[in-house]
Design an enzyme around this catalytic site. Structure first.
Site, PDB file in Angstrom:
ATOM      1  N   ASN A 126      21.470   7.793  -8.696  1.00 53.86           N
ATOM      2  CA  ASN A 126      21.708   6.416  -8.236  1.00 53.86           C
ATOM      3  C   ASN A 126      22.416   5.548  -9.280  1.00 53.86           C
ATOM      4  OD1 ASN A 126      19.394   6.503  -9.794  1.00 53.86           O
ATOM      5  ND2 ASN A 126      18.249   5.036  -8.547  1.00 53.86           N
ATOM      6  N   VAL A 203       8.868  12.011  -8.309  1.00 55.73           N
ATOM      7  CA  VAL A 203       7.531  12.347  -8.820  1.00 55.73           C
ATOM      8  C   VAL A 203       7.311  13.869  -8.855  1.00 55.73           C
ATOM      9  CG1 VAL A 203       5.044  12.136  -8.401  1.00 55.73           C
ATOM     10  CG2 VAL A 203       6.515  10.133  -8.177  1.00 55.73           C
ATOM     11  N   GLU A 223      10.486   8.457 -15.840  1.00 58.16           N
ATOM     12  CA  GLU A 223      10.755   7.249 -15.049  1.00 58.16           C
ATOM     13  C   GLU A 223      10.923   7.739 -13.616  1.00 58.16           C
ATOM     14  OE1 GLU A 223      11.965   4.845 -12.850  1.00 58.16           O
ATOM     15  OE2 GLU A 223      13.953   4.795 -13.744  1.00 58.16           O
ATOM     16  N   CYS A 257      14.743   3.088  -7.543  1.00 54.46           N
ATOM     17  CA  CYS A 257      13.333   3.466  -7.675  1.00 54.46           C
ATOM     18  C   CYS A 257      12.386   2.271  -7.751  1.00 54.46           C
ATOM     19  CB  CYS A 257      13.145   4.368  -8.892  1.00 54.46           C
ATOM     20  SG  CYS A 257      13.900   3.724 -10.381  1.00 54.46           S
ATOM     21  N   GLU A 437      12.021   2.886 -21.116  1.00 56.59           N
ATOM     22  CA  GLU A 437      13.447   2.783 -21.413  1.00 56.59           C
ATOM     23  C   GLU A 437      13.672   1.347 -21.882  1.00 56.59           C
ATOM     24  OE1 GLU A 437      15.300   5.546 -20.705  1.00 56.59           O
ATOM     25  OE2 GLU A 437      14.783   6.319 -18.718  1.00 56.59           O
TER      26      GLU A 437
END
Length: 463
Positions: A126, A203, A223, A257, A437
């Site tokens: 993405n 996940v 993440e 996300c 991050e």
């Protein structure tokens, strides 16, 4: 440049065991040089990489739009965030330091902040270029090397980043790119010379990566996905809240996300809010992502489009009402007729136990749910395995801070949504992962502390 959906852009061979090992060994050799450079030396090289990205913003943004399908308007923002990320960590590189601790009798101790070695970055489709910068920025600032594997659906723009790092003056092989899917990722995770893995994605894949990393005692940053709550109180600025809900659901065709896809609206404004959201959603311009006025491009591929459509079909079967969109969109331009387009969807009459409310759809689908009290909405907002993000819209600043304090999520927004400045840490709670991050926090995940204890007198011995 023509952006023709379904057209093959290029063919890339998957990296096997030999290629992965070559990439890691090359990074390992570059690490020996890079890790011995001063923070200021690394800073200068990273600033040069940021400058090149800034200078080539339009070219890279166009490449990213073709790579991913998002609008050129959004792709430019991604590229801006990317060079800002490298600038931010360049600025930190020269200030990384340990501390000095005075001990009794003139003795002392000190700590050294040292790099880990060869780090692996595994990106999602993405935000291909931006994620690569989010991972390589702190990694390189701390003195590490990185081998990066982009998603096989978006393999192109990260190669350009590797070229830019080389042009900027990093040692040859410091940032290497390997291509491939799960098998290539597995080879990277299990390689004995890899020191750390940073993964952005689903996940289930995150669980597998954590399991593989555990066998080599390798630290991981994960993440992962989300099903984030966006809470709209009746005292919110309605115009602002509607814009926030659109930002929280329809960026990058909803393939984000941290999207706030469970929109909880206080019952007394439910009808007003819903009507306005539906009206605005129907006005979103869909089509060729390279056109300046397009605000929503194509989804990543046909299987994913079918999956999102399946969620909407199931939602209707479970009693949700499609208030707008959800159907396939065929642009007027004949060259776009095979594109993976759909109209952004708003679902009403939603219940907490519906699949569309519990599972991550990863497409342009917003679920609206009414609530009555603060206590009730917080309990429902937190009743999920995910914990990536959460948002609240209200004019009551005390309530806003009280609500975000109670949300079990790593990234919270007050009167805005999906704002990710590189100065602020980004990451999740619960099944949405761990590690961070961005921000100073990321330094902790790309370095390790060494403690040195210095005795200035005679050794005290019990023998």
């Amino acid at each position: 440049v023509q952006n023709v959906p379904g057209r093959v852009l290029c063919k890339l061979p998957c990296s096997g065991e030999k290629e992965v090992d070559l990439a890691v060994q090359s990074a390992k050799a570059a690490f020996k040089i890079w890790s011995q450079m001063s923070g200021m030396e690394r800073c200068r090289v990273m600033l040069e990489a940021a400058r090149i990205i800034r200078e080539q913003r339009e070219e890279i943004a166009t490449m990213e739009t073709i790579n991913n399908g998002k609008s050129i308007f959004e792709a430019r923002v991604d590229i801006d965030i990317s060079w800002q990320c490298l600038e931010y960590y360049a600025g930190l590189a020269g200030s990384l330091a340990g501390e000095h601790i005075q001990l009794p009798g003139g003795s002392f101790g000190y700590t050294r902040r040292e790099p880990l070695g060869v780090c692996v970055g595994i990106g999602a489709w993405n935000y291909p270029f931006q994620i690569a910068c989010w991972k390589s920025g702190p990694a390189l600032a701390c003195g590490n090397a990185m081998v990066f594997k982009p998603s096989p659906f978006t393999p192109i723009s990260v190669v350009r980043l590797a070229e830019i790092f080389t042009e900027a003056g990093v040692p040859k092989g410091l940032f290497n790119v390997v291509q491939g899917g799960a098998a290539t990722g597995q080879l990277l995770c299990q390689h004995p010379d890899v020191a750390k893995i940073s993964f952005t994605g689903s996940v289930p894949t995150g669980m597998k990566i954590m399991e593989m990393a555990a066998k080599g005692i390798k630290p991981v940053t994960l993440e992962l996905g989300g099903k984030s709550p966006l809470i709209i109180f009746s005292d919110a600025d309605l115009e602002n809240a509607v814009k926030g809900a659109l930002m929280a659901n329809f960026l990058t065709q909803g393939e984000v996300c941290c999207n706030g896809t469970r929109v909880f609206v206080e019952r007394k404004i439910l009808d007003t809010f819903t009507k306005e959201v539906v009206k605005r959603t129907q006005k979103i311009k869909i089509g060729d992502p390279l056109l300046e006025d397009t605000r929503m491009g194509a989804l990543i591929n046909r299987p994913h489009l079918n999956r999102v459509q399946g969620f909407i079909k199931q939602a209707k079967e479970q009693g949700a009402e499609v208030l707008c969109g959800g159907d396939l969109y065929v642009p007027d331009d004949p060259k776009l007729k095979n594109g993976y387009y759909m109209r952004p969807c708003v679902l009403g009459n939603c219940k907490d136990d519906m699949t569309c409310v519990k599972e991550e759809i990863f497409g342009p689908v917003m679920a609206i749910l009414p609530f009555d009290t603060e206590e009730e909405v917080l309990e429902r907002a937190n009743a999920t395995k995910f914990g990536l993000a959460g948002g609240v819209f209200t004019r009551d600043i005390q309530k806003a801070h009280r609500v975000v304090a109670a949300l079990k999520a790593g990234m919270c927004f007050i009167n805005n949504y999906n704002v990710s400045p590189v100065e602020l840490p980004f990451g999740g709670y619960k099944s949405s992962g761990f590690g961070r991050e961005n921000g100073r926090a990321a330094i902790e995940y790309y370095s390790q502390l060494k403690t040195v204890c210095v005795e200035m007198g005679d050794v005290e011995s019990v023998f």
